[in-house]
Design a protein around this motif. Structure first.
Motif, PDB file in Angstrom:
ATOM      1  N   SER A 181       9.414   6.859   7.055  1.00 37.08           N
ATOM      2  CA  SER A 181       8.062   6.762   7.617  1.00 37.08           C
ATOM      3  C   SER A 181       7.004   6.770   6.518  1.00 37.08           C
ATOM      4  N   LEU A 182       5.948   5.980   6.735  1.00 38.21           N
ATOM      5  CA  LEU A 182       4.836   5.897   5.794  1.00 38.21           C
ATOM      6  C   LEU A 182       3.536   6.219   6.503  1.00 38.21           C
ATOM      7  N   PHE A 183       2.630   6.877   5.783  1.00 40.94           N
ATOM      8  CA  PHE A 183       1.277   7.161   6.249  1.00 40.94           C
ATOM      9  C   PHE A 183       0.362   6.157   5.563  1.00 40.94           C
ATOM     10  N   VAL A 184      -0.392   5.392   6.338  1.00 37.97           N
ATOM     11  CA  VAL A 184      -1.277   4.358   5.804  1.00 37.97           C
ATOM     12  C   VAL A 184      -2.705   4.709   6.200  1.00 37.97           C
ATOM     13  N   SER A 185      -3.591   4.860   5.211  1.00 38.69           N
ATOM     14  CA  SER A 185      -4.988   5.176   5.502  1.00 38.69           C
ATOM     15  C   SER A 185      -5.905   4.136   4.874  1.00 38.69           C
ATOM     16  N   GLY A 186      -7.181   4.186   5.282  1.00 43.42           N
ATOM     17  CA  GLY A 186      -8.167   3.220   4.788  1.00 43.42           C
ATOM     18  C   GLY A 186      -8.253   1.995   5.675  1.00 43.42           C
ATOM     19  N   LEU A 187      -7.900   2.128   6.955  1.00 39.03           N
ATOM     20  CA  LEU A 187      -7.887   0.984   7.862  1.00 39.03           C
ATOM     21  C   LEU A 187      -9.264   0.753   8.484  1.00 39.03           C
ATOM     22  N   SER A 211     -16.114   8.377  21.401  1.00 39.89           N
ATOM     23  CA  SER A 211     -16.011   7.481  20.254  1.00 39.89           C
ATOM     24  C   SER A 211     -15.729   6.050  20.708  1.00 39.89           C
ATOM     25  N   THR A 212     -16.356   5.111  20.032  1.00 35.83           N
ATOM     26  CA  THR A 212     -16.128   3.698  20.341  1.00 35.83           C
ATOM     27  C   THR A 212     -15.127   3.058  19.382  1.00 35.83           C
ATOM     28  N   ASP A 213     -14.641   3.829  18.418  1.00 33.32           N
ATOM     29  CA  ASP A 213     -13.671   3.307  17.462  1.00 33.32           C
ATOM     30  C   ASP A 213     -12.312   3.117  18.135  1.00 33.32           C
ATOM     31  N   PRO A 214     -11.600   2.033  17.809  1.00 38.36           N
ATOM     32  CA  PRO A 214     -10.289   1.803  18.430  1.00 38.36           C
ATOM     33  C   PRO A 214      -9.197   2.743  17.911  1.00 38.36           C
ATOM     34  N   HIS A 215      -9.395   3.309  16.715  1.00 39.08           N
ATOM     35  CA  HIS A 215      -8.412   4.231  16.139  1.00 39.08           C
ATOM     36  C   HIS A 215      -9.104   5.112  15.114  1.00 39.08           C
ATOM     37  N   ARG A 216      -8.341   6.026  14.507  1.00 45.11           N
ATOM     38  CA  ARG A 216      -8.926   7.021  13.597  1.00 45.11           C
ATOM     39  C   ARG A 216      -8.911   6.585  12.130  1.00 45.11           C
ATOM     40  N   GLY A 217      -8.505   5.367  11.818  1.00 44.98           N
ATOM     41  CA  GLY A 217      -8.556   4.864  10.446  1.00 44.98           C
ATOM     42  C   GLY A 217      -7.276   5.059   9.658  1.00 44.98           C
ATOM     43  N   PHE A 218      -6.230   5.535  10.322  1.00 49.27           N
ATOM     44  CA  PHE A 218      -4.936   5.678   9.655  1.00 49.27           C
ATOM     45  C   PHE A 218      -3.830   5.351  10.642  1.00 49.27           C
ATOM     46  N   ALA A 219      -2.633   5.142  10.105  1.00 51.37           N
ATOM     47  CA  ALA A 219      -1.484   4.802  10.940  1.00 51.37           C
ATOM     48  C   ALA A 219      -0.222   5.376  10.329  1.00 51.37           C
ATOM     49  N   THR A 220       0.816   5.456  11.146  1.00 53.39           N
ATOM     50  CA  THR A 220       2.140   5.841  10.684  1.00 53.39           C
ATOM     51  C   THR A 220       3.092   4.705  11.028  1.00 53.39           C
ATOM     52  N   ASP A 251       0.718   0.145  -1.524  1.00 56.29           N
ATOM     53  CA  ASP A 251      -0.239   1.160  -1.936  1.00 56.29           C
ATOM     54  C   ASP A 251      -1.282   0.520  -2.850  1.00 56.29           C
ATOM     55  N   GLN A 252      -2.550   0.753  -2.543  1.00 58.38           N
ATOM     56  CA  GLN A 252      -3.711   0.205  -3.256  1.00 58.38           C
ATOM     57  C   GLN A 252      -3.876  -1.296  -3.056  1.00 58.38           C
ATOM     58  N   SER A 253      -3.243  -1.855  -2.022  1.00 60.88           N
ATOM     59  CA  SER A 253      -3.471  -3.260  -1.694  1.00 60.88           C
ATOM     60  C   SER A 253      -4.685  -3.352  -0.768  1.00 60.88           C
ATOM     61  N   GLU A 254      -5.161  -4.550  -0.526  1.00 60.90           N
ATOM     62  CA  GLU A 254      -6.365  -4.746   0.264  1.00 60.90           C
ATOM     63  C   GLU A 254      -6.018  -5.390   1.596  1.00 60.90           C
ATOM     64  N   LEU A 255      -6.643  -4.877   2.671  1.00 62.84           N
ATOM     65  CA  LEU A 255      -6.461  -5.439   4.003  1.00 62.84           C
ATOM     66  C   LEU A 255      -7.828  -5.450   4.686  1.00 62.84           C
ATOM     67  N   PHE A 256      -8.311  -6.617   5.050  1.00 57.46           N
ATOM     68  CA  PHE A 256      -9.631  -6.795   5.663  1.00 57.46           C
ATOM     69  C   PHE A 256     -10.740  -6.170   4.818  1.00 57.46           C
ATOM     70  N   GLY A 257     -10.648  -6.338   3.498  1.00 55.93           N
ATOM     71  CA  GLY A 257     -11.691  -5.877   2.594  1.00 55.93           C
ATOM     72  C   GLY A 257     -11.654  -4.398   2.257  1.00 55.93           C
ATOM     73  N   ARG A 258     -10.660  -3.653   2.723  1.00 61.39           N
ATOM     74  CA  ARG A 258     -10.541  -2.226   2.420  1.00 61.39           C
ATOM     75  C   ARG A 258      -9.246  -1.986   1.659  1.00 61.39           C
ATOM     76  N   VAL A 259      -9.280  -1.051   0.716  1.00 60.67           N
ATOM     77  CA  VAL A 259      -8.099  -0.701  -0.064  1.00 60.67           C
ATOM     78  C   VAL A 259      -7.265   0.304   0.731  1.00 60.67           C
ATOM     79  N   LEU A 260      -5.999  -0.016   0.900  1.00 62.34           N
ATOM     80  CA  LEU A 260      -5.091   0.857   1.640  1.00 62.34           C
ATOM     81  C   LEU A 260      -4.511   1.935   0.731  1.00 62.34           C
ATOM     82  N   THR A 261      -4.308   3.099   1.292  1.00 60.76           N
ATOM     83  CA  THR A 261      -3.568   4.155   0.621  1.00 60.76           C
ATOM     84  C   THR A 261      -2.304   4.349   1.423  1.00 60.76           C
ATOM     85  N   VAL A 262      -1.165   4.194   0.771  1.00 58.28           N
ATOM     86  CA  VAL A 262       0.130   4.320   1.450  1.00 58.28           C
ATOM     87  C   VAL A 262       0.891   5.453   0.794  1.00 58.28           C
TER      88      VAL A 262
END
Length: 144
Positions: free
Chosen positions: A8-14, A46-55, A72-83
Motif C-alpha cells: 500500500s502507498l499513501f499519495v498526497s498533494g492531490l 465541505s464542497t471538496d470531493p476528497h481530502r487531498g490524499f489517497a491510499t 514520488d515527486q512527480s507532477e499530476l494536474f500541476g501539483r507535485v505528488l508525495t508518495v
C-alpha cells in the motif's frame, strides 16, 4: 530499489480534479492495483470531493515499490505528488486518544524492548541514588 513488504502507498498533494479513475490510470503502469481509496472530507459542509490524499494498494509489494520509486515527486494536474509507503493500521487498543497508556498496551514491551520495571526499581542492586553526587552543588569549573 528496496523492495517494501507493504503493497500500500499513501499519495498526497492531490488536486480536486483527481478522482479514483485518474489515480488508477496514473499508477497502473507499475502493476495491478487492488484498490484505490480517496477519503471524503470529514466536514459535511465541505464542497471538496476528497481530502487531498489517497491510499493505493497494489496486488504485489514489488509493484508498490516500483510505483514509489517512479511517482514520488512527480507532477499530476500541476501539483507535485508525495508518495510514501502507507502505515499499517493500528490495533484496536492502540488508537490515538486511548485511555490506556502506550507502555501498558499489549505487545509494547515485546516491540520496544521495555523491561517492565516499576518506578522505583533500581537495576544497580539497591543503594542511594544520590551516592557519588557530592560536590556537584558548586557551579562552574573546578579550581586546581
Amino acid at each position: 530499489m528496496a523492495t517494501n513488504a507493504n503493497p500500500s502507498l499513501f499519495v498526497s498533494g492531490l488536486t480536486n480534479d483527481v478522482n479514483e479513475e485518474v489515480l488508477h490510470e496514473a499508477f497502473i503502469p507499475f502493476g495491478e492495483i487492488a484498490s484505490v481509496s480517496l477519503p471524503k472530507p470529514e466536514m459535511k459542509s465541505s464542497t471538496d470531493p476528497h481530502r487531498g490524499f489517497a491510499t493505493l494498494t497494489f496486488a504485489h509489494p514489488s509493484d508498490a515499490a516500483e510505483a514509489l520509486d517512479n511517482m514520488d515527486q512527480s507532477e499530476l494536474f500541476g501539483r507535485v505528488l508525495t508518495v510514501r509507503p502507507a502505515k499499517e493500521a493500528k490495533a484496536e487498543g492502540e488508537k490515538l486518544g486511548s485511555r490506556t497508556a502506550v507502555w501498558e498496551q499489549e505487545g509494547y514491551s515485546a516491540r520496544y524492548g521495555a523491561g517492565g520495571a516499576e518506578v522505583g526499581d533500581d537495576d544497580r542492586g539497591g543503594g542511594d541514588a544520590m551516592d557519588g553526587l557530592e560536590g556537584l552543588d558548586v557551579a562552574g569549573p573546578k579550581r586546581q
